[in-house]
Design a protein around this motif. Structure first.
Motif, mmCIF file in Angstrom:
data_model
loop_
_atom_site.group_PDB
_atom_site.id
_atom_site.type_symbol
_atom_site.label_atom_id
_atom_site.label_comp_id
_atom_site.label_asym_id
_atom_site.label_seq_id
_atom_site.Cartn_x
_atom_site.Cartn_y
_atom_site.Cartn_z
ATOM 1 N N THR A 158 -13.185 -10.829 -3.419
ATOM 2 C CA THR A 158 -11.945 -10.900 -2.648
ATOM 3 C C THR A 158 -10.746 -11.139 -3.560
ATOM 4 O O THR A 158 -9.706 -10.484 -3.444
ATOM 5 C CB THR A 158 -12.037 -12.022 -1.598
ATOM 6 N N GLU A 184 -7.645 -8.358 -4.285
ATOM 7 C CA GLU A 184 -6.229 -8.704 -4.092
ATOM 8 C C GLU A 184 -5.448 -8.491 -5.381
ATOM 9 O O GLU A 184 -4.308 -8.000 -5.350
ATOM 10 C CB GLU A 184 -6.113 -10.157 -3.639
ATOM 11 N N GLU A 190 -4.766 -4.802 -5.959
ATOM 12 C CA GLU A 190 -3.890 -4.183 -4.956
ATOM 13 C C GLU A 190 -4.335 -2.755 -4.682
ATOM 14 O O GLU A 190 -3.548 -1.809 -4.650
ATOM 15 C CB GLU A 190 -2.424 -4.222 -5.417
#
Length: 403
Positions: free
Chosen positions: A52, A56, A59
């Motif tokens: 996770t 992030e 992107e």
């Protein structure tokens, strides 16, 4: 794949220059990612928080694969180069003293934190020049490299590599066997096939004072363990590498006057030749069962093939070497070891290269290597590994174009 104007040397050189410029700009952020994943490590099969965090940071729209893994894509449709980073940590209590050291009893003692941060840097830089990519770029965040069932097996079985038309696989791994900042990418076998075996012994127990009334499982275990060291010498040409290691022995309770009813041997076999692999496996079975029979007990042998040989593709290495030199990454002598990595499941199916990036400082005594609680590659290796990945992508584009 038909040759593309985007894969001519001039176009690829321009892409390299733009990519490296973007990479340099993003390295501070990537090094922060390295510290974050290092401080919060997760063991094999439990990598979801790491995945996770990385998704992030990239992107990028990533899909789930192999349980906790992630896979994505940049660039045009058609053939693609896969860049792989492993996510899992080891069950070690860290002893590096780093300000971002883990405190949970798990640790990135195999450099996976560096590999992940480098892949983040490469992907973030590639997003700024996606239109210039000549072939697809498929980042893979792979779980379970350190333990069975290996994540690469699930990745190859998922069909996703075929969906993305992955034609080349690139991996990079820090290693204390190579001088700091240099990279070893020799063609041919660089890691051995790895198999494990278990020998289970059964007999009739008894009192240590009356061994003639029982069956001595302990003697069978000990004799077999010692005899296994002769298997390689008697089976394999000494000019070909082969290692057989007994890692664990057990038999009965902790008592000095009991003949145990059961015993067990655990071991690993490392080979680089398929015929040797089969011959030694057969010899293990023969030695164990006949030694047990000679001691009046029974032995059962279970052998588990773990990983195939990891071999670097000659054409891919040939294209990659000049890219590394242009990027200022010194190319070391090839490094070959009897270690194993589940990246071999990709090299078994595709043209692939595993590059070993050095952590050994010149004149360093008592080198701290992989799986050591003190292992901590320097921050600048995030950038070095990222450059290796870029070089692998550019070389992969050339191999796909040649094909």
């Amino acid at each position: 794949m038909a040759p593309s104007p985007q894969t001519d040397p001039t176009a690829l050189t321009a892409l390299r220059e733009a990519w490296v410029a973007a990479l340099e700009e993003g390295l501070p952020a990537a090094q922060q990612v390295r510290e974050r994943v290092h401080a919060d490590p997760h063991l094999s099969g439990d990598e979801e928080p790491t995945a996770t965090l990385l998704a992030e940071a990239m992107e990028l729209d990533l899909e789930r694969i192999a349980g906790t893994g992630r896979i994505g894509r940049l660039g045009p449709d058609g053939p693609a180069v896969m860049l792989r980073a492993e996510m899992d940590a080891l069950p070690l209590t860290e002893q590096t003293g780093a300000p971002f050291a883990a405190t949970t009893g798990a640790m990135h003692a195999c450099g996976h934190d560096v590999h992940m941060a480098a892949l983040v840097a490469v992907v973030r830089a590639a997003r700024t020049l996606e239109a210039d990519l000549p072939v697809g770029l498929v980042p893979l965040l792979q779980p379970r490299e350190e333990s069975y069932p290996f994540g690469a097996v699930d990745v190859t079985a998922s069909g996703r590599l075929e969906e993305h038309r992955v034609g080349v696989a690139v991996g990079a791994h820090v290693h204390a066997g190579v001088p700091l900042g240099e990279v070893a990418i020799g063609a041919g076998v660089v890691n051995a096939a790895a198999d494990s075996f278990v020998v289970r012994f059964r007999g009739t127990g008894g009192h240590g004072a009356y061994p003639h009334l029982g069956q001595d499982v302990m003697a069978a275990v000990a004799t077999t363990a010692l005899g296994l060291q002769e298997v390689v010498r008697r089976t394999v040409d000494p000019m070909r590498p082969c290692v057989l290691t007994v890692g664990h022995l057990s038999a009965g309770p902790e008592a000095d006057n009991v003949l145990p009813e059961t015993g067990r041997i655990l071991g690993t076999l490392r080979t680089v030749d398929a015929d040797d692999r089969a011959a030694v496996q057969e010899a293990i079975e023969t030695l164990a069962t006949r030694t047990a029979e000679a001691h009046g007990v029974v032995a059962e042998v279970e052998q588990t093939p773990a990983m195939p040989v990891l071999a670097n593709d000659e054409a891919l290495v040939g294209h990659m070497t000049p890219w590394l030199e242009e990027l200022g990454v010194p190319v070391a002598a090839p490094m070959r070891s009897m270690g194993a990595d589940d990246f071999s499941f990709y090299s078994d199916r595709l043209p692939a290269v595993m590059a070993f990036v050095g952590t050994r400082r010149e004149g360093e005594d008592g080198v701290v290597g992989l799986h050591d609680a003190r292992f901590l590659p320097p921050a600048e290796l995030v950038g070095t590994v990222a450059r290796v990945m870029v070089s692998g992508y550019l070389a992969g584009a050339q191999v796909l174009s040649d094909g």
